[in-house]
Design a protein around this motif. Structure first.
Motif, PDB file in Angstrom:
ATOM      1  N   THR A   4     106.770  69.031 -25.083  1.00 15.16           N
ATOM      2  CA  THR A   4     105.353  69.219 -24.815  1.00 15.16           C
ATOM      3  C   THR A   4     104.950  68.581 -23.502  1.00 15.16           C
ATOM      4  OG1 THR A   4     104.867  69.245 -27.174  1.00 15.16           O
ATOM      5  CG2 THR A   4     103.028  68.819 -25.687  1.00 15.16           C
ATOM      6  N   SER A   5     105.434  67.348 -23.235  1.00 15.75           N
ATOM      7  CA  SER A   5     105.037  66.650 -22.020  1.00 15.75           C
ATOM      8  C   SER A   5     105.545  67.345 -20.771  1.00 15.75           C
ATOM      9  CB  SER A   5     105.548  65.200 -22.056  1.00 15.75           C
ATOM     10  OG  SER A   5     106.960  65.175 -22.043  1.00 15.75           O
ATOM     11  N   GLU A   6     106.649  68.097 -20.869  1.00 16.66           N
ATOM     12  CA  GLU A   6     107.189  68.790 -19.703  1.00 16.66           C
ATOM     13  C   GLU A   6     106.281  69.923 -19.250  1.00 16.66           C
ATOM     14  OE1 GLU A   6     111.967  68.073 -20.553  1.00 16.66           O
ATOM     15  OE2 GLU A   6     111.043  70.012 -20.931  1.00 16.66           O
ATOM     16  N   THR A   7     105.421  70.427 -20.145  1.00 12.62           N
ATOM     17  CA  THR A   7     104.543  71.534 -19.788  1.00 12.62           C
ATOM     18  C   THR A   7     103.195  71.053 -19.264  1.00 12.62           C
ATOM     19  OG1 THR A   7     103.629  71.694 -22.035  1.00 12.62           O
ATOM     20  CG2 THR A   7     105.642  72.938 -21.560  1.00 12.62           C
ATOM     21  N   ILE A   8     102.954  69.764 -19.314  1.00  5.19           N
ATOM     22  CA  ILE A   8     101.680  69.218 -18.873  1.00  5.19           C
ATOM     23  C   ILE A   8     101.762  68.848 -17.387  1.00  5.19           C
ATOM     24  CG2 ILE A   8     100.044  67.319 -19.150  1.00  5.19           C
ATOM     25  CD1 ILE A   8     100.841  67.162 -22.063  1.00  5.19           C
ATOM     26  N   ILE A 251      94.762  53.081 -24.182  1.00  2.34           N
ATOM     27  CA  ILE A 251      94.082  53.714 -25.304  1.00  2.34           C
ATOM     28  C   ILE A 251      93.171  54.837 -24.826  1.00  2.34           C
ATOM     29  CG2 ILE A 251      94.157  51.651 -26.761  1.00  2.34           C
ATOM     30  CD1 ILE A 251      91.236  51.106 -25.953  1.00  2.34           C
ATOM     31  N   ALA A 252      92.893  55.757 -25.720  1.00  3.27           N
ATOM     32  CA  ALA A 252      91.897  56.795 -25.494  1.00  3.27           C
ATOM     33  C   ALA A 252      90.606  56.383 -26.188  1.00  3.27           C
ATOM     34  CB  ALA A 252      92.380  58.129 -26.038  1.00  3.27           C
ATOM     35  N   TYR A 253      89.481  56.854 -25.647  1.00  3.39           N
ATOM     36  CA  TYR A 253      88.219  56.693 -26.369  1.00  3.39           C
ATOM     37  C   TYR A 253      87.930  58.024 -27.032  1.00  3.39           C
ATOM     38  CZ  TYR A 253      83.707  54.807 -27.643  1.00  3.39           C
ATOM     39  OH  TYR A 253      82.645  54.322 -28.366  1.00  3.39           O
ATOM     40  N   PRO A 254      88.057  58.082 -28.358  1.00  2.00           N
ATOM     41  CA  PRO A 254      87.928  59.367 -29.047  1.00  2.00           C
ATOM     42  C   PRO A 254      86.501  59.897 -29.030  1.00  2.00           C
ATOM     43  CG  PRO A 254      88.047  57.591 -30.639  1.00  2.00           C
ATOM     44  CD  PRO A 254      88.284  56.969 -29.291  1.00  2.00           C
ATOM     45  N   GLY A 255      86.383  61.167 -29.311  1.00  5.40           N
ATOM     46  CA  GLY A 255      85.068  61.790 -29.360  1.00  5.40           C
ATOM     47  C   GLY A 255      84.681  62.397 -28.033  1.00  5.40           C
ATOM     48  N   SER A 297      98.126  59.240 -26.063  1.00  2.00           N
ATOM     49  CA  SER A 297      99.144  60.290 -26.212  1.00  2.00           C
ATOM     50  C   SER A 297     100.014  60.460 -24.971  1.00  2.00           C
ATOM     51  CB  SER A 297      98.476  61.635 -26.550  1.00  2.00           C
ATOM     52  OG  SER A 297      97.544  62.007 -25.528  1.00  2.00           O
ATOM     53  N   ASP A 298      99.505  60.040 -23.799  1.00  4.41           N
ATOM     54  CA  ASP A 298     100.283  60.141 -22.564  1.00  4.41           C
ATOM     55  C   ASP A 298     100.986  58.834 -22.197  1.00  4.41           C
ATOM     56  OD1 ASP A 298      99.864  62.824 -21.969  1.00  4.41           O
ATOM     57  OD2 ASP A 298      97.939  62.417 -21.010  1.00  4.41           O
ATOM     58  N   SER A 299     100.889  57.820 -23.048  1.00  9.32           N
ATOM     59  CA  SER A 299     101.580  56.562 -22.770  1.00  9.32           C
ATOM     60  C   SER A 299     103.082  56.770 -22.845  1.00  9.32           C
ATOM     61  CB  SER A 299     101.175  55.486 -23.781  1.00  9.32           C
ATOM     62  OG  SER A 299      99.836  55.102 -23.607  1.00  9.32           O
ATOM     63  N   TRP A 300     103.804  56.050 -21.991  1.00  8.90           N
ATOM     64  CA  TRP A 300     105.257  56.130 -22.051  1.00  8.90           C
ATOM     65  C   TRP A 300     105.856  54.907 -21.390  1.00  8.90           C
ATOM     66  CZ3 TRP A 300     108.835  58.135 -17.954  1.00  8.90           C
ATOM     67  CH2 TRP A 300     108.258  58.085 -16.693  1.00  8.90           C
ATOM     68  N   ARG A 301     107.078  54.606 -21.734  1.00 10.72           N
ATOM     69  CA  ARG A 301     107.816  53.501 -21.148  1.00 10.72           C
ATOM     70  C   ARG A 301     109.231  53.972 -20.885  1.00 10.72           C
ATOM     71  NH1 ARG A 301     107.298  48.765 -23.717  1.00 10.72           N
ATOM     72  NH2 ARG A 301     108.655  47.899 -22.123  1.00 10.72           N
ATOM     73  N   THR A 302     109.759  53.700 -19.704  1.00  8.98           N
ATOM     74  CA  THR A 302     111.148  54.041 -19.413  1.00  8.98           C
ATOM     75  C   THR A 302     112.059  53.039 -20.096  1.00  8.98           C
ATOM     76  OG1 THR A 302     111.105  52.713 -17.399  1.00  8.98           O
ATOM     77  CG2 THR A 302     110.565  55.044 -17.179  1.00  8.98           C
ATOM     78  N   LEU A 303     113.345  53.386 -20.209  1.00 10.94           N
ATOM     79  CA  LEU A 303     114.300  52.508 -20.874  1.00 10.94           C
ATOM     80  C   LEU A 303     114.400  51.166 -20.177  1.00 10.94           C
ATOM     81  CD1 LEU A 303     117.180  54.993 -21.776  1.00 10.94           C
ATOM     82  CD2 LEU A 303     115.460  54.026 -23.298  1.00 10.94           C
ATOM     83  N   SER A 304     114.322  51.181 -18.846  1.00 11.00           N
ATOM     84  CA  SER A 304     114.415  49.915 -18.121  1.00 11.00           C
ATOM     85  C   SER A 304     113.257  49.006 -18.472  1.00 11.00           C
ATOM     86  CB  SER A 304     114.451  50.163 -16.609  1.00 11.00           C
ATOM     87  OG  SER A 304     113.280  50.822 -16.173  1.00 11.00           O
ATOM     88  N   SER A 305     112.076  49.607 -18.729  1.00 14.06           N
ATOM     89  CA  SER A 305     110.933  48.796 -19.113  1.00 14.06           C
ATOM     90  C   SER A 305     111.142  48.187 -20.491  1.00 14.06           C
ATOM     91  CB  SER A 305     109.655  49.640 -19.122  1.00 14.06           C
ATOM     92  OG  SER A 305     109.354  50.109 -17.832  1.00 14.06           O
ATOM     93  N   ASP A 306     111.861  48.883 -21.366  1.00 13.63           N
ATOM     94  CA  ASP A 306     112.088  48.373 -22.710  1.00 13.63           C
ATOM     95  C   ASP A 306     113.048  47.204 -22.727  1.00 13.63           C
ATOM     96  OD1 ASP A 306     110.407  50.198 -23.873  1.00 13.63           O
ATOM     97  OD2 ASP A 306     111.967  51.704 -24.154  1.00 13.63           O
ATOM     98  N   ASN A 307     113.718  46.935 -21.621  1.00  9.93           N
ATOM     99  CA  ASN A 307     114.663  45.831 -21.572  1.00  9.93           C
ATOM    100  C   ASN A 307     114.012  44.522 -21.148  1.00  9.93           C
ATOM    101  OD1 ASN A 307     116.843  47.408 -22.310  1.00  9.93           O
ATOM    102  ND2 ASN A 307     117.267  48.031 -20.204  1.00  9.93           N
ATOM    103  N   GLY A 308     112.705  44.439 -21.318  1.00 12.90           N
ATOM    104  CA  GLY A 308     112.021  43.205 -20.950  1.00 12.90           C
ATOM    105  C   GLY A 308     112.050  42.980 -19.460  1.00 12.90           C
ATOM    106  N   GLU A 309     112.431  41.791 -19.036  1.00 13.56           N
ATOM    107  CA  GLU A 309     112.425  41.449 -17.625  1.00 13.56           C
ATOM    108  C   GLU A 309     113.816  41.518 -17.009  1.00 13.56           C
ATOM    109  OE1 GLU A 309     108.686  40.129 -16.689  1.00 13.56           O
ATOM    110  OE2 GLU A 309     109.329  41.827 -17.857  1.00 13.56           O
ATOM    111  N   SER A 310     114.772  42.073 -17.721  1.00 11.29           N
ATOM    112  CA  SER A 310     116.176  41.982 -17.290  1.00 11.29           C
ATOM    113  C   SER A 310     116.437  42.668 -15.958  1.00 11.29           C
ATOM    114  CB  SER A 310     117.097  42.593 -18.348  1.00 11.29           C
ATOM    115  OG  SER A 310     116.782  43.964 -18.545  1.00 11.29           O
ATOM    116  N   ASN A 311     115.639  43.688 -15.591  1.00 11.24           N
ATOM    117  CA  ASN A 311     115.909  44.430 -14.371  1.00 11.24           C
ATOM    118  C   ASN A 311     114.927  44.121 -13.252  1.00 11.24           C
ATOM    119  OD1 ASN A 311     113.672  45.673 -15.459  1.00 11.24           O
ATOM    120  ND2 ASN A 311     114.184  47.660 -14.570  1.00 11.24           N
ATOM    121  N   GLN A 312     114.095  43.132 -13.435  1.00 12.01           N
ATOM    122  CA  GLN A 312     113.059  42.919 -12.414  1.00 12.01           C
ATOM    123  C   GLN A 312     113.589  42.047 -11.276  1.00 12.01           C
ATOM    124  OE1 GLN A 312     110.205  40.501 -14.671  1.00 12.01           O
ATOM    125  NE2 GLN A 312     109.897  39.415 -12.772  1.00 12.01           N
TER     126      GLN A 312
END
Length: 316
Positions: A4-8, A251-255, A297-312
């Motif tokens: 789905t995200s690839e079509t946006i 976050i989104a503000y719904p409504g 719904s558009d939030s995302w994190r790359t794998l490198s971000s999931d590794n904490g500070e290890s790659n900074q």
């Protein structure tokens, strides 16, 4: 990335963005750490965070006035370029020409873009016809920001709040794809500030431009936004060492959007404000990187971000 995200189509995309600056010791000071964000066209994005969290740095990356230390910034699918007319900017200070009247300031961008310097003598009829059209459009915007009676005055004759309203009209009349606003209402009295909040939402509804709105006023940020992100240096990681700010809330503000002013007084609105203050601004409440509130719904994190500070990049 999902199918789905690839079509946006995203107006703004940041992947693994790290922004560092030299420090006094010859090392690097990290301001933004592994920023991942995707923003759809037409989003009204409010950006908040504690002082020094990198909000203005982030806006400069989107504007293209400085490159990231590492990572990628895309605007409409292309690597970010130096500032152009498709990214308007309203600063905290007033970006007005002192030698031009109010209406001339507002119409200046259109004149610069569409009227050739020699056309006044080569094609005088076309020149004056365009000048009349640009002035009419400028007067429409001045009327919306309640400044049409002051059209023929010079900036020094206006109050600070009035000058900022001229700057907003000056930027919006160009109808940029992205409008970046850095504390644009900070100098205004409460009544004028609220009226311009309503005005800005009305204009956003008409133009559907993407807005990145930076403010220290959390109530203002939440009221205006269709989406809100918090940059904060207050978090924890497994390594125990943190550097720079991350997106800790998205976050989104719904409504409906734009919202009614009455929304400011609802329990939901105030619950969101409390959550933002606690998890984004309180140095005693530090979320683990795995517990960030990234519910949009558009939030995302790359794998490198999931590794904490290890790659900074660490400061020396």
């Amino acid at each position: 990335m999902t199918e789905t995200s690839e079509t946006i189509e995203y107006t703004i995309e940041c992947t693994d963005v790290l922004q560092c600056y030299p420090d006094k010791k010859g090392g690097l000071f990290t301001v933004l750490n592994d920023i991942d964000i995707r923003v759809q066209s037409g989003t009204f994005l409010s950006l908040v965070g504690p002082s020094g969290s990198g909000k203005s740095t982030f806006s400069r990356l989107i504007l293209g006035s400085e490159p990231p230390f590492r990572g990628q910034v895309l605007i409409n699918g292309q690597p970010v370029q130096p500032p152009d007319r498709n990214r308007g900017m309203v600063f905290q200070s007033y970006s007005l020409f002192p030698h031009l009247t109010v209406v001339e300031n507002v119409m200046y961008g259109q004149e610069l873009e569409e009227i050739n310097f020699l056309s006044k003598w080569v094609r005088p009829f076309t020149y004056y016809k365009k000048k009349r059209y640009f002035k009419e459009k400028a007067m429409e915007y001045l009327d919306r920001v309640q400044l049409s009676p002051h059209a023929d005055k010079y900036p020094f004759e206006l109050s600070g709040g009035m000058r900022q309203r001229v700057a907003i009209a000056q930027a919006m009349i160009m109808k940029p794809d992205i409008l970046l606003m850095d504390e644009p209402f900070g100098a205004l009295d409460p009544d004028t500030r609220e009226s311009l909040q309503v005005f800005l939402l009305e204009m956003h509804e008409k133009t559907k431009m993407t807005v990145l709105f930076i403010t220290h006023d959390l109530e203002e940020a939440l009221y205006l936004c269709s989406r809100l992100i918090v940059l904060s240096p207050f978090y924890v990681v497994d390594s125990g060492t943190t550097q720079g700010s991350k997106i800790v809330i998205d976050i989104a503000y719904p409504g409906r959007h734009p919202k009614s002013l009455d929304d400011k007084y609802t329990p939901y609105f105030n619950e969101r404000l409390k959550m933002i203050r606690e998890k984004g601004f309180n140095p005693d409440v530090r979320q683990h990187i795995g517990d960030f509130n990234l519910e949009h719904s558009d939030s995302w994190r790359t794998l490198s971000s999931d590794n904490g500070e290890s790659n900074q990049t660490q400061a020396e």
